[in-house]
Design a protein around this motif. Structure first.
Motif, PDB file in Angstrom:
ATOM      1  N   SER A 195       0.858  -1.200   0.000  1.00  0.00           N
ATOM      2  CA  SER A 195       0.000   0.000   0.000  1.00  0.00           C
ATOM      3  C   SER A 195       0.886   1.239   0.000  1.00  0.00           C
ATOM      4  O   SER A 195       0.967   1.972   0.988  1.00  0.00           O
ATOM      5  N   PRO A 196       1.594   1.478  -1.107  1.00  0.00           N
ATOM      6  CA  PRO A 196       2.530   2.610  -1.159  1.00  0.00           C
ATOM      7  C   PRO A 196       1.831   3.956  -1.069  1.00  0.00           C
ATOM      8  O   PRO A 196       0.676   4.099  -1.485  1.00  0.00           O
ATOM      9  N   VAL A 197       2.526   4.934  -0.502  1.00  0.00           N
ATOM     10  CA  VAL A 197       1.967   6.281  -0.370  1.00  0.00           C
ATOM     11  C   VAL A 197       1.674   6.869  -1.741  1.00  0.00           C
ATOM     12  O   VAL A 197       0.619   7.473  -1.958  1.00  0.00           O
ATOM     13  N   GLU A 198       2.580   6.677  -2.692  1.00  0.00           N
ATOM     14  CA  GLU A 198       2.379   7.207  -4.044  1.00  0.00           C
ATOM     15  C   GLU A 198       2.091   6.079  -5.041  1.00  0.00           C
ATOM     16  O   GLU A 198       0.998   5.977  -5.562  1.00  0.00           O
ATOM     17  N   SER A 199       3.089   5.242  -5.288  1.00  0.00           N
ATOM     18  CA  SER A 199       2.924   4.164  -6.267  1.00  0.00           C
ATOM     19  C   SER A 199       4.019   3.136  -6.054  1.00  0.00           C
ATOM     20  O   SER A 199       5.036   3.413  -5.405  1.00  0.00           O
ATOM     21  N   VAL A 200       3.815   1.944  -6.591  1.00  0.00           N
ATOM     22  CA  VAL A 200       4.837   0.906  -6.528  1.00  0.00           C
ATOM     23  C   VAL A 200       6.083   1.369  -7.275  1.00  0.00           C
ATOM     24  O   VAL A 200       7.213   1.100  -6.853  1.00  0.00           O
ATOM     25  N   GLU A 201       5.889   2.073  -8.372  1.00  0.00           N
ATOM     26  CA  GLU A 201       7.028   2.582  -9.144  1.00  0.00           C
ATOM     27  C   GLU A 201       7.884   3.525  -8.304  1.00  0.00           C
ATOM     28  O   GLU A 201       9.119   3.440  -8.323  1.00  0.00           O
ATOM     29  N   LYS A 202       7.240   4.418  -7.559  1.00  0.00           N
ATOM     30  CA  LYS A 202       7.981   5.353  -6.721  1.00  0.00           C
ATOM     31  C   LYS A 202       8.705   4.620  -5.602  1.00  0.00           C
ATOM     32  O   LYS A 202       9.855   4.933  -5.271  1.00  0.00           O
ATOM     33  N   GLU A 203       8.043   3.623  -5.024  1.00  0.00           N
ATOM     34  CA  GLU A 203       8.665   2.845  -3.957  1.00  0.00           C
ATOM     35  C   GLU A 203       9.868   2.080  -4.490  1.00  0.00           C
ATOM     36  O   GLU A 203      10.898   1.957  -3.816  1.00  0.00           O
ATOM     37  N   THR A 204       9.756   1.594  -5.709  1.00  0.00           N
ATOM     38  CA  THR A 204      10.874   0.903  -6.348  1.00  0.00           C
ATOM     39  C   THR A 204      12.042   1.850  -6.567  1.00  0.00           C
ATOM     40  O   THR A 204      13.208   1.482  -6.372  1.00  0.00           O
ATOM     41  N   GLN A 205      11.756   3.088  -6.953  1.00  0.00           N
ATOM     42  CA  GLN A 205      12.808   4.085  -7.143  1.00  0.00           C
ATOM     43  C   GLN A 205      13.504   4.390  -5.819  1.00  0.00           C
ATOM     44  O   GLN A 205      14.734   4.512  -5.774  1.00  0.00           O
ATOM     45  N   ARG A 206      12.727   4.494  -4.743  1.00  0.00           N
ATOM     46  CA  ARG A 206      13.316   4.774  -3.427  1.00  0.00           C
ATOM     47  C   ARG A 206      14.260   3.651  -3.013  1.00  0.00           C
ATOM     48  O   ARG A 206      15.369   3.895  -2.532  1.00  0.00           O
ATOM     49  N   LEU A 207      13.799   2.421  -3.191  1.00  0.00           N
ATOM     50  CA  LEU A 207      14.621   1.279  -2.799  1.00  0.00           C
ATOM     51  C   LEU A 207      15.852   1.164  -3.701  1.00  0.00           C
ATOM     52  O   LEU A 207      16.971   0.941  -3.214  1.00  0.00           O
ATOM     53  N   GLY A 208      15.668   1.325  -4.997  1.00  0.00           N
ATOM     54  CA  GLY A 208      16.797   1.251  -5.918  1.00  0.00           C
ATOM     55  C   GLY A 208      17.833   2.317  -5.640  1.00  0.00           C
ATOM     56  O   GLY A 208      19.047   2.049  -5.633  1.00  0.00           O
ATOM     57  N   TYR A 209      17.369   3.541  -5.391  1.00  0.00           N
ATOM     58  CA  TYR A 209      18.282   4.650  -5.078  1.00  0.00           C
ATOM     59  C   TYR A 209      19.063   4.346  -3.799  1.00  0.00           C
ATOM     60  O   TYR A 209      20.270   4.572  -3.713  1.00  0.00           O
ATOM     61  N   THR A 210      18.358   3.825  -2.786  1.00  0.00           N
ATOM     62  CA  THR A 210      18.996   3.487  -1.518  1.00  0.00           C
ATOM     63  C   THR A 210      20.104   2.456  -1.719  1.00  0.00           C
ATOM     64  O   THR A 210      21.219   2.613  -1.213  1.00  0.00           O
ATOM     65  N   ILE A 211      19.812   1.397  -2.460  1.00  0.00           N
ATOM     66  CA  ILE A 211      20.807   0.346  -2.679  1.00  0.00           C
ATOM     67  C   ILE A 211      21.975   0.872  -3.508  1.00  0.00           C
ATOM     68  O   ILE A 211      23.142   0.561  -3.234  1.00  0.00           O
ATOM     69  N   GLU A 212      21.678   1.684  -4.521  1.00  0.00           N
ATOM     70  CA  GLU A 212      22.742   2.247  -5.347  1.00  0.00           C
ATOM     71  C   GLU A 212      23.680   3.103  -4.501  1.00  0.00           C
ATOM     72  O   GLU A 212      24.906   3.031  -4.630  1.00  0.00           O
ATOM     73  N   HIS A 213      23.097   3.921  -3.619  1.00  0.00           N
ATOM     74  CA  HIS A 213      23.904   4.753  -2.714  1.00  0.00           C
ATOM     75  C   HIS A 213      24.748   3.866  -1.795  1.00  0.00           C
ATOM     76  O   HIS A 213      25.938   4.124  -1.578  1.00  0.00           O
ATOM     77  N   GLU A 214      24.134   2.811  -1.274  1.00  0.00           N
ATOM     78  CA  GLU A 214      24.846   1.938  -0.342  1.00  0.00           C
ATOM     79  C   GLU A 214      26.014   1.212  -0.998  1.00  0.00           C
ATOM     80  O   GLU A 214      27.026   0.957  -0.352  1.00  0.00           O
ATOM     81  N   PHE A 215      25.893   0.889  -2.282  1.00  0.00           N
ATOM     82  CA  PHE A 215      27.024   0.256  -2.971  1.00  0.00           C
ATOM     83  C   PHE A 215      28.229   1.200  -2.975  1.00  0.00           C
ATOM     84  O   PHE A 215      29.377   0.749  -2.996  1.00  0.00           O
ATOM     85  N   GLY A 216      27.971   2.495  -2.960  1.00  0.00           N
ATOM     86  CA  GLY A 216      29.074   3.449  -2.847  1.00  0.00           C
ATOM     87  C   GLY A 216      29.814   3.270  -1.537  1.00  0.00           C
ATOM     88  O   GLY A 216      31.051   3.308  -1.483  1.00  0.00           O
ATOM     89  N   HIS A 217      29.065   3.058  -0.442  1.00  0.00           N
ATOM     90  CA  HIS A 217      29.707   2.792   0.846  1.00  0.00           C
ATOM     91  C   HIS A 217      30.412   1.443   0.841  1.00  0.00           C
ATOM     92  O   HIS A 217      31.478   1.291   1.430  1.00  0.00           O
ATOM     93  N   VAL A 218      29.822   0.463   0.168  1.00  0.00           N
ATOM     94  CA  VAL A 218      30.421  -0.871   0.102  1.00  0.00           C
ATOM     95  C   VAL A 218      31.837  -0.807  -0.456  1.00  0.00           C
ATOM     96  O   VAL A 218      32.739  -1.515   0.020  1.00  0.00           O
ATOM     97  N   ILE A 219      32.070   0.028  -1.459  1.00  0.00           N
ATOM     98  CA  ILE A 219      33.409   0.092  -2.056  1.00  0.00           C
ATOM     99  C   ILE A 219      34.338   1.035  -1.296  1.00  0.00           C
ATOM    100  O   ILE A 219      35.514   1.155  -1.631  1.00  0.00           O
ATOM    101  N   GLY A 220      33.798   1.721  -0.264  1.00  0.00           N
ATOM    102  CA  GLY A 220      34.653   2.567   0.571  1.00  0.00           C
ATOM    103  C   GLY A 220      34.402   4.054   0.470  1.00  0.00           C
ATOM    104  O   GLY A 220      35.140   4.844   1.059  1.00  0.00           O
ATOM    105  N   MET A 221      33.371   4.461  -0.265  1.00  0.00           N
ATOM    106  CA  MET A 221      33.087   5.886  -0.425  1.00  0.00           C
ATOM    107  C   MET A 221      32.357   6.439   0.798  1.00  0.00           C
ATOM    108  O   MET A 221      31.525   5.776   1.408  1.00  0.00           O
ATOM    109  N   GLY A 222      32.687   7.700   1.130  1.00  0.00           N
ATOM    110  CA  GLY A 222      31.949   8.427   2.153  1.00  0.00           C
ATOM    111  C   GLY A 222      30.911   9.294   1.469  1.00  0.00           C
ATOM    112  O   GLY A 222      30.512   9.030   0.333  1.00  0.00           O
ATOM    113  N   HIS A 223      30.486  10.371   2.130  1.00  0.00           N
ATOM    114  CA  HIS A 223      29.499  11.264   1.534  1.00  0.00           C
ATOM    115  C   HIS A 223      30.158  12.447   0.837  1.00  0.00           C
ATOM    116  O   HIS A 223      31.304  12.791   1.112  1.00  0.00           O
TER     117      HIS A 223
END
Length: 299
Positions: A195-223
């Motif tokens: 029951s997403p606030v906006e849409s499943v597509e938007k929720e998918t973008q949020r999750l994808g963006y989060t994981i993409e950002h986290e892969f940056g930390h995985v390789i050793g990147m900070g902010h």
């Protein structure tokens, strides 16, 4: 040494900001501006993200963290969350990793068309069926959901954090800053595919963006303090997009970390001939000597 770095939260036109705390690494709410001028890299020192373009007192003692060799094999938990199939979750994770891989292999900033980072290789579903990840090294780099908010809270994580990345560091003799394992923990309570606030597509973008950002930390990147950077420490739901192309700042940071930072020659322990077991004196597994928290939370 263990480091935790987290991704981000979402909320309608909500602004997120970075926070750094001792003992875990996440994306949490913060009201004080950061003073970094661009990309930073994680280090073996608690609370220290290093900008190599700025001379700092004691800078010679700073040790960035990074993988010494590749490929980096990562696995996905066999359990997803309601409304998101395991197959779709796995595909989202692979797409997020591929963005880093392709950008760092084809960017104009990368000479000779050679990737700056070790190959990120999908290795199927995790063999770990215990449900215990992150806090215990299990020889796998795993991306998974923590389903129970009570477990998330028991680990000391902010309930508004979207994800945490636990990074295990090897510190032995001349070997310093060697990443040997990284696990991305995702807060299942922060995502709603049923029951997403906006849409499943938007929720998918949020999750994808989060994981993409986290892969940056995985390789050793900070902010980063470059607003167009994937590793920028703040965002709003309106700004979240996936897939998101890496900014030149992201590429420059990764290329610095994997092309300019020298690492010692590591002699890997050789397995004995009897049954493949290692005997004699060997290098012990990396221990969680330290943890940090870096997070992005609701402001």
């Amino acid at each position: 040494m263990v480091l935790n770095q987290v991704s981000m939260l979402s909320g309608k036109r909500t602004r997120y900001r970075l926070v750094v705390k001792a003992f875990a690494l996440a994306l949490v709410v913060f009201l004080t501006p950061s003073f970094a001028m661009g990309y930073t890299v994680k280090t073996t020192t608690a609370n220290i993200d290093w900008d190599p373009r700025i001379e700092e007192e004691g800078g010679d003692d700073i040790t960035p963290i990074r993988w010494f060799t590749g490929p980096i094999y990562y696995k996905v938990s066999g359990t997803s969350i309601a409304g998101l199939s395991q197959a779709d979750f796995s595909k989202l994770v692979q797409n997020a990793a591929q963005i880093w891989q392709e950008a760092l292999g084809t960017s104009e900033l990368v000479s000779e068309n050679q990737s700056c980072i070790p190959q990120l290789t999908y290795d199927g579903l995790s063999r770990n069926t215990s449900g215990v990840y992150g806090s215990v090294r299990d020889e796998e780099n795993t991306i998974y959901f923590i389903q129970d908010p009570a477990i998330w809270a028991a680990r000391g994580y902010d309930p508004k954090a979207l994800a945490m990345t636990n990074i295990f560091i090897e510190e032995k003799g001349e070997v310093k800053g060697r990443i040997v394992e990284a696990d991305i923990e995702i807060n299942a309570a922060a995502f709603n595919f049923e029951s997403p606030v906006e849409s499943v597509e938007k929720e998918t973008q949020r999750l994808g963006y989060t994981i993409e950002h986290e892969f940056g930390h995985v390789i050793g990147m900070g902010h980063s303090m470059v607003p167009t950077s994937l590793m920028f420490a703040t965002t709003t739901d309106d700004e979240v997009s996936f897939p998101l192309d890496l900014d030149n700042d992201d590429v420059e940071g990764a290329c610095f970390l994997y092309r300019e930072v020298e690492v010692p020659t590591v002699k890997e322990a050789q397995a004995a001939s009897s049954g493949g077991c290692t005997t004699g004196s060997t290098t012990p597994p990396a221990l969680p000597l330290l943890s940090l928290v870096m997070g992005l939370c609701l402001a």
